[in-house]
Design an enzyme around this catalytic site. Structure first.
Site, PDB file in Angstrom:
ATOM      1  N   GLY A 205     -11.947   0.265  -7.862  1.00 27.18           N
ATOM      2  CA  GLY A 205     -10.339   0.182  -7.799  1.00 27.18           C
ATOM      3  C   GLY A 205      -9.835  -0.893  -7.157  1.00 27.18           C
ATOM      4  O   GLY A 205     -10.430  -1.911  -7.058  1.00 27.18           O
ATOM      5  N   ASN A 206      -8.439  -0.623  -6.562  1.00 24.58           N
ATOM      6  CA  ASN A 206      -7.963  -1.966  -5.830  1.00 24.58           C
ATOM      7  C   ASN A 206      -7.154  -1.222  -4.449  1.00 24.58           C
ATOM      8  O   ASN A 206      -6.949  -0.142  -4.311  1.00 24.58           O
ATOM      9  CB  ASN A 206      -7.215  -2.783  -6.821  1.00 24.58           C
ATOM     10  CG  ASN A 206      -6.008  -1.979  -7.402  1.00 24.58           C
ATOM     11  OD1 ASN A 206      -4.899  -1.248  -6.650  1.00 24.58           O
ATOM     12  ND2 ASN A 206      -6.172  -1.920  -8.570  1.00 24.58           N
ATOM     13  N   HIS A 207      -6.622  -2.132  -3.829  1.00 23.30           N
ATOM     14  CA  HIS A 207      -5.901  -1.788  -2.670  1.00 23.30           C
ATOM     15  C   HIS A 207      -4.562  -1.508  -2.786  1.00 23.30           C
ATOM     16  O   HIS A 207      -3.779  -1.414  -1.658  1.00 23.30           O
ATOM     17  CB  HIS A 207      -5.987  -2.894  -1.659  1.00 23.30           C
ATOM     18  CG  HIS A 207      -7.584  -3.356  -0.985  1.00 23.30           C
ATOM     19  ND1 HIS A 207      -8.068  -2.506  -0.362  1.00 23.30           N
ATOM     20  CD2 HIS A 207      -8.384  -4.251  -1.329  1.00 23.30           C
ATOM     21  CE1 HIS A 207      -9.428  -2.805  -0.016  1.00 23.30           C
ATOM     22  NE2 HIS A 207      -9.429  -3.987  -0.590  1.00 23.30           N
TER      23      HIS A 207
END
Ligand code: CTP
Length: 397
Positions: A205-207
């Site tokens: 995923g990412n932030h």
């Protein structure tokens, strides 16, 4: 314009509260349905009997009256708009800081509709740096402020701080509903990250917090658009008035939701941080750490923005984002061309306070005609306003 509009009028403890009677009369006469909420100290300034007679609704004061619990969340969702007039210095400070000690504050904090305030206080209080800071905070939340007037004040002094006259407040509200240039338009917005499954318990995923896209969806709705928000996994679980939310997890799901809904949209704004790659195989069972090394093979995801750019019809406006770390302008212009977008919103990780996770952002809008519009660092709510204002100015006036 106010015919059938549902309005919550919050009244706080200020001498200007007597003018609320006139404001209610104007709103009701124009066809609006008005529900009044008083703060406990407002009760000393106005009569509930007069207010309930004029508004034709029971006046609400307490979260709990001994028998019934006032459903503040439903009140905030019922309303098309919430007005707080007069807004005292004390309630202003509570709003700026999210303090929730009465029904009006609970309703304000849970309202999904636009909020307009008409402050009223003495000149010295109005000019105090703390008040200025609180007003700036409210503006950063997207609340609209009706400027105070000059004149005789309750203190006997003369100066700034008088609440706007009821006729002016009614005209402001009327104008708000008149100036909804996106009324009848449909918008499709993506926001948040995507999670790409590795196995049943792990993902890539990412932030991204989704805050920017959520703020854009809200602003589009405030300007009259019928909005669909395709939202990746974020902590956001609320409702937004006028916005239908489609929750997705993966880039593939986001792609499908967009393909299914872009055709009927007038505006598409792709603010999501979509994963560029996804694991080629999604293991059915949890991967065990038996080996010292494992190799994960990734496959490129479908580019939603680019695909929509290929499908885009003449009357559709398509907007993408570019989060860059270097050579920002060139990359933003390349994206504009390669994805056949009408606008690219560029934010740079080199700007303090911009990008993932922050409540602020600093953007430059690149438009396909070659124009560039740089903006200062602002709250994401105000950045969303700048984006929607620019779309309206370029394509809808
Ligand atoms: N986007 C999309 N679908 C994808 C990937 C990105 O719709 N599969 C959209 C994003 O929502 C954003 C824009 O494309 O509006 C970002 O462009 P992108 O090419 O993904 O930027 P980067 O990931 O930074 O790619 P690059 O490394 O090529 O700069």
């Amino acid at each position: 314009m106010l015919q059938g509009k549902k309005i919550i009028l919050g009244i706080t403890g200020s001498i200007a509260a007597y003018k609320s009677n006139f404001l209610i009369r104007l709103l009701v006469k124009a066809g609006a349905e008005v529900k009044v909420i008083l703060t406990p100290s407002a009760k000393d300034f106005v009569s509930s009997l007069t207010l309930s007679t004029l508004s034709r609704n029971a006046v609400l004061v307490d979260l709990f009256d001994g028998h019934n619990w006032a459903n503040h969340a439903m009140l905030g969702r019922w309303a098309d708009i919430m007005i707080i007039a007069p807004l005292s210095c004390n309630t202003l400070a509570k709003m700026a800081n999210g303090q929730c000690d009465n029904l009006l504050m609970a309703t304000y904090l849970s309202a999904t509709c636009p909020v307009i305030v008409a402050p009223a206080m003495d000149e010295d209080m109005w000019h105090h740096p703390a008040t200025l800071e609180n007003i700036t905070k409210l503006e950063s939340f997207g609340n609209m402020i009706i400027p105070v007037g000059k004149g005789d004040l309750a203190s006997g002094l003369w100066g700034d701080g008088r609440m706007a006259e009821p006729e002016d407040i009614a005209a402001y509200i009327n104008n708000f509903f008149l100036t909804r240039p996106l009324e009848g338009k449909k918008a499709l917005v993506t926001a948040g990250p995507t999670y790409e499954h590795i196995d049943p318990v792990r993902f890539i995923g990412n932030h991204s917090s989704g805050k920017m896209g959520i703020a854009i969806a809200k602003e589009l709705s405030h300007r009259g658009a019928d909005v669909m928000l395709v939202l990746g996994p974020t902590p956001f679980s609320g409702l937004i008035k006028g916005v239908s939310i489609v929750q997705v997890t993966t880039a593939g799901e986001m792609y499908k939701a967009c393909m299914d809904n872009f055709d009927t949209a007038d505006i598409g704004i792709m603010a999501a941080a979509v994963a560029d790659f996804s694991p080629t195989a999604n293991a059915k069972e949890k991967i065990k750490k038996t080996d010292d090394e494992i190799t994960l093979t990734l496959t490129k995801t479908k580019d939603i923005l680019k695909t929509l750019g290929e499908k885009k019809k003449k009357n559709q406006v398509l907007v993408g984002f570019a989060l860059e770390t270097n050579n920002e302008k060139q990359y933003a212009r390349d994206k504009l061309r390669d994805k056949n977008a009408d606008m690219i919103i560029m934010n740079s990780l080199n700007d303090a306070g911009a990008g993932f996770g922050y409540d602020t952002n600093k953007i430059t809008i690149f438009e396909k005609g070659g124009q560039e519009f740089p903006f200062d660092l602002k709250s994401k709510t105000l950045v969303a306003k700048d984006i929607v204002d620019t779309i309206i100015r370029l394509y809808y006036v």
